[in-house]
Design a protein around this motif. Sequence first.
Motif, mmCIF file in Angstrom:
data_model
loop_
_atom_site.group_PDB
_atom_site.id
_atom_site.type_symbol
_atom_site.label_atom_id
_atom_site.label_comp_id
_atom_site.label_asym_id
_atom_site.label_seq_id
_atom_site.Cartn_x
_atom_site.Cartn_y
_atom_site.Cartn_z
ATOM 1 N N MET A 114 0.916 -1.270 -0.064
ATOM 2 C CA MET A 114 -0.085 -0.101 0.041
ATOM 3 C C MET A 114 0.996 1.340 0.039
ATOM 4 S SD MET A 114 -2.754 -1.360 2.871
ATOM 5 C CE MET A 114 -3.288 0.067 3.285
ATOM 6 N N LYS A 163 4.373 -1.893 -8.289
ATOM 7 C CA LYS A 163 3.230 -2.036 -7.205
ATOM 8 C C LYS A 163 2.258 -2.922 -7.912
ATOM 9 C CE LYS A 163 -0.146 0.329 -4.613
ATOM 10 N NZ LYS A 163 -0.458 1.925 -3.980
ATOM 11 N N GLU A 164 1.855 -2.964 -9.099
ATOM 12 C CA GLU A 164 0.809 -3.878 -9.568
ATOM 13 C C GLU A 164 1.460 -5.239 -9.544
ATOM 14 O OE1 GLU A 164 -0.098 -2.498 -13.535
ATOM 15 O OE2 GLU A 164 -0.834 -0.637 -12.749
ATOM 16 N N ILE A 191 1.375 -6.400 -6.104
ATOM 17 C CA ILE A 191 0.184 -6.835 -5.662
ATOM 18 C C ILE A 191 -0.528 -8.167 -6.063
ATOM 19 C CG2 ILE A 191 -2.236 -6.150 -5.996
ATOM 20 C CD1 ILE A 191 -1.448 -3.213 -5.381
ATOM 21 N N SER A 199 -6.391 -4.257 3.263
ATOM 22 C CA SER A 199 -5.922 -3.159 2.575
ATOM 23 C C SER A 199 -6.675 -1.973 3.069
ATOM 24 C CB SER A 199 -5.811 -3.224 1.135
ATOM 25 O OG SER A 199 -6.667 -3.248 0.385
ATOM 26 N N ILE A 209 -6.797 -1.588 -1.715
ATOM 27 C CA ILE A 209 -6.484 -2.178 -3.230
ATOM 28 C C ILE A 209 -7.569 -2.890 -3.550
ATOM 29 C CG2 ILE A 209 -5.220 -4.091 -3.848
ATOM 30 C CD1 ILE A 209 -2.970 -3.506 -1.698
#
Length: 201
Positions: free
Chosen positions: A124, A132-133, A136, A168, A172
């Motif tokens: 986060m 980041k993608e 995740i 999250s 998210i």
Amino acid sequence: MTSRLKYNTKLKRLALPEYGRNIQNMVDYCVSIPDREDRTRCANTIINIMGNLFPHLRDVNDFKHILWDHLAIMSDFALDIDYPYEVLKREDMYSRPDKLPYTQGRITYKHYGKNLESMIQQAMAYTEGEQKEYLIDLLANHMKKSFLTWNKEVVDDRKIFDDLNQLSRGQIVLDEEEHKLTESKDILSKKNKNLARRQNK
């Protein structure tokens, strides 16, 4: 005149029964030796005999140190010699170990674990972007794998996305149309193959 047999039930209780009565008698004799150097030599001989009783444990870390601790215990800590190690003390026999510093805090979903919750918090904090993608996506697939470890059934991706959303705190949000996780049957098949491989080793 026949001598009376002494039954073990009437003899002194063995501190460490695995070494037997003869070793205990040797230790008792060693304690009674008046000369310190002679006592130390006798103790070393007893240690060698004790080690020979359990040759399969010679590769265990600190095996010799453990034997010297056992010798101290069998002597009721009365053996006054030059020990080659810092041996166990009587007060240490009954002291409780310090409590382990367990992480405090409630785990929302035990099948995911606390570490995964921490990793979600880290994700986060990442700035928006490809990295980041990717993180995740890894976390979501790991959640699905963890879910199937405890619930050996097919799990819908929607369930994983909802749990990720909750963990999250709504930061998210994954769309089923855009994000495709590894199929449940593929995860279970891989686990079964790994299990079969370990069993055949």
